[in-house]
Write a protein that holds these residues in place. Sequence first.
Motif, mmCIF file in Angstrom:
data_model
loop_
_atom_site.group_PDB
_atom_site.id
_atom_site.type_symbol
_atom_site.label_atom_id
_atom_site.label_comp_id
_atom_site.label_asym_id
_atom_site.label_seq_id
_atom_site.Cartn_x
_atom_site.Cartn_y
_atom_site.Cartn_z
ATOM 1 N N UNK A 668 0.853 -1.191 0.000
ATOM 2 C CA UNK A 668 0.000 0.000 0.000
ATOM 3 C C UNK A 668 0.883 1.233 0.000
ATOM 4 N N UNK A 669 0.296 2.342 -0.453
ATOM 5 C CA UNK A 669 1.022 3.610 -0.394
ATOM 6 C C UNK A 669 0.042 4.761 -0.504
ATOM 7 N N UNK A 670 0.482 5.940 -0.081
ATOM 8 C CA UNK A 670 -0.327 7.136 -0.179
ATOM 9 C C UNK A 670 0.392 8.301 0.471
ATOM 10 N N UNK A 671 -0.103 9.516 0.200
ATOM 11 C CA UNK A 671 0.530 10.718 0.717
ATOM 12 C C UNK A 671 -0.392 11.525 1.598
ATOM 13 N N UNK A 672 0.188 12.237 2.565
ATOM 14 C CA UNK A 672 -0.538 13.094 3.494
ATOM 15 C C UNK A 672 -1.471 12.234 4.352
#
Length: 806
Positions: A668-672
């Motif tokens: 998984x990944x993501x920003x903020x």
Amino acid sequence: MKRKTLNLKPAKKTLLFKLFSLSLVFFYLFNLSQALAHSQDRQKPATRLSLEKIMAGKEFYGTPPSSPTWAVDGKTLYFQWKKPSEKNVELYAVSLARPEPVKIKREDLLKNPPVSPASGRGYYSFYRFGSQWQWDRSRKKLLAIQNGDIILYDLTARKALPLVVTDARETGAGFTFDEKKIYFLSSENLYTLSLTDNSLRQLTSFTREKQPEAKKPTAVEKWYEDQQKNLFKEIFRFGFEGLEGFRRGTGLLPQLIPSAARRKPFLLQENQRLLMAEPSPDEKYVLFTLRETITSAKQTIVPDYVTRSGYTETIPSHTKAAENSELYRLGLVNTETGEVRWVDYGQGERQVNPRSWLWSPDGKKCLLTAEAEDRKEAWIFLLDLPSARTTILEAVRDEAWVGPLGLTSLFWWPDSEHVSYISEKNGFAHLYVLSIDGKEKKQLTDGRFEVTQAWLATDGKKIYFVSNEVHPGERHLYSLDLKTGKKTRLTHLTGLNEFYLSPDESAIAIMHSYSNQPPELYLQANTRGAKPIKITLSTSEEFRSYPWYDPEIITFKARDGVDVYARLFRPEVPHPNKPAVIFIHGAGYLQNAHRGWSTYEREYMFHNFLRDNGYFVLDVDYRGSSGYGRDFRTGIYRHMGGKDLEDVVDGAKFLVEKYGVNPQAIGCYGGSYGGFLTLMAMFKTDVFKAGAALRPVTDWAHYHPGYTVDILNLPQNDPEAYKQSSPIYFAEGLKGHLLICHGMVDTNVHFQDTVRLVQRLIELGKENWEVAIYPVENHSFRTTSAWVDEYRRIFKLFETHLKSQK
């Protein structure tokens, strides 16, 4: 009759058999060559796409048109655009009659100036061309502020008249209600200027100079003054100042106009700033908004290491969640006496922050919108000007928090007796009408969808509104007949749409995008069944040469039975290990599983890149996302990393059960906010083998109060909500492989968040993590090289840990 048989000699049989066998070989080789060619064609996109191209963003795929604004003639539309073949953004004009865009100069705007699509007196700011413009009701005169000076442009005469040109910087200009004057702010005071006799009048007396207090003489000073009076009676009879003034002859000229009483000045404190002001229609009062900085609130700073000077510099940033740095107050000034009254909302000591005010069409009533400081309640008030007291017309209370669609889009009906607004009070944002006397309240739209915008038509007979009734991830424009209640859908382009109605409401400009197609400009007539005309083609030829995937919009059941929407990218040729990546969008209250071009443009292209490399990709609109109603929005109240994390985990389970994804090969990944949820996923579950947390919030007590307090309340009042929502408290649970990426000049989520988490990981003795820092990057990266470096690391993380059989 006997059936004839073909009798061949052995030699001929052998020859035919050889020919037949040969033909089978040729057939096999032909099909094999076709299959190889097809396979090579399929592999071309994977070799053609590169991180360097993807991370160039608009430099790779093209720059969509922006800032569409109708001209005063109601037929011409202006917009800014960088054509694929050109280097700079230019100004263009287009119309339904001539749908081919024509490049124009800024000077050409004066022949047919732009106008706000909204009717009435609302201030319209045309900042896109460096000015603030407002039309009068007839749309014959244009009031403009340029370089701090005020100009009146007469459209009929094609002449510009400088009205106010001073060293001070004038702001907040507008026409008065009767349009015989203009008003404006200068040096923190409101003035009116007559358009008939050029007379200037000051309406407020705000000052920062404290008036000297009358000094009480000491006993010694009093003795000497009494001695003077006894010795010099004639001088005291004339007065020291009066005698000198008479000798100068200052009192010889007769009074030309009646002497006006001086207004009582209002002292602005050092921590107060006047934000806006407007006279009432009768000009007896001025409504004004003050911002008060709370001096005790400690501001944070962000160090900037790579600077022009070569020295480390600091950038001021927001306070932490426990401290609010400013409050807002709404006041009334009596223009004759200068008396200031603060608006009384009837809420006692409870802090109420003003949002807006709105005068009725007849100029006799004023509505206010406001919200509680704790975000639990929002109101529509009717204001009584002489007393500054209010009457509640509508109140929306939410035990979680009132969201952006909780109470918004307020507008008057032509009769000055009814108003309409959007409210989320029944669970979904819908349109309402309310009579000012309180005897009538009616819901105008209903259903499990959201109305996000609404405004009154110029004829006052219908309301235009935008909703996602067709699909949660699709927006369309509708009209609602106020007499019959009949609703008419006006647009039909599948995807994500933004609408700009022409001033005469005869045409609609649409910024339209689809899942795999960036935004383009369309025009259509404002009639039922009208076909839109595509105006622009903004994408580069290289971008169009790649077969961008149209992700499926799917739903899966969360563990509590709620339908969760997501975008699914399925690989044409899955990797043998059947890996998958779940993308977690940022912002929290945002929708990404829609049918339009994603604001996460690089991530969308990266997901195509992952798909080409054999990955499944799921992009989840977890709990807290927008577009799905109040309950979905507030599902994270007091526990971020609760139901939103469960939705992400249930999405992974869905991929395993539905598509056979390897449960040991999910990342998984993501920003903020997506970076925060990635950390929670890596710390609190065993589902994800690898995760990349970009610019993550690691401790909500250190984030911006304007966002965090809505969801978690104040940390000093609700410490448990912060503890169960902050990844830094769960770092000991890290089992998979973690990558953290953060810009050091991040003024939104401070780099300190990552630094504090790193120290925590060090103290816990964790080994399977790494950090990449970006010295010149803010919350959103600016340089292509930083984007490429970040996503190269993300891809390497997934390739290393999700495709391995271990």
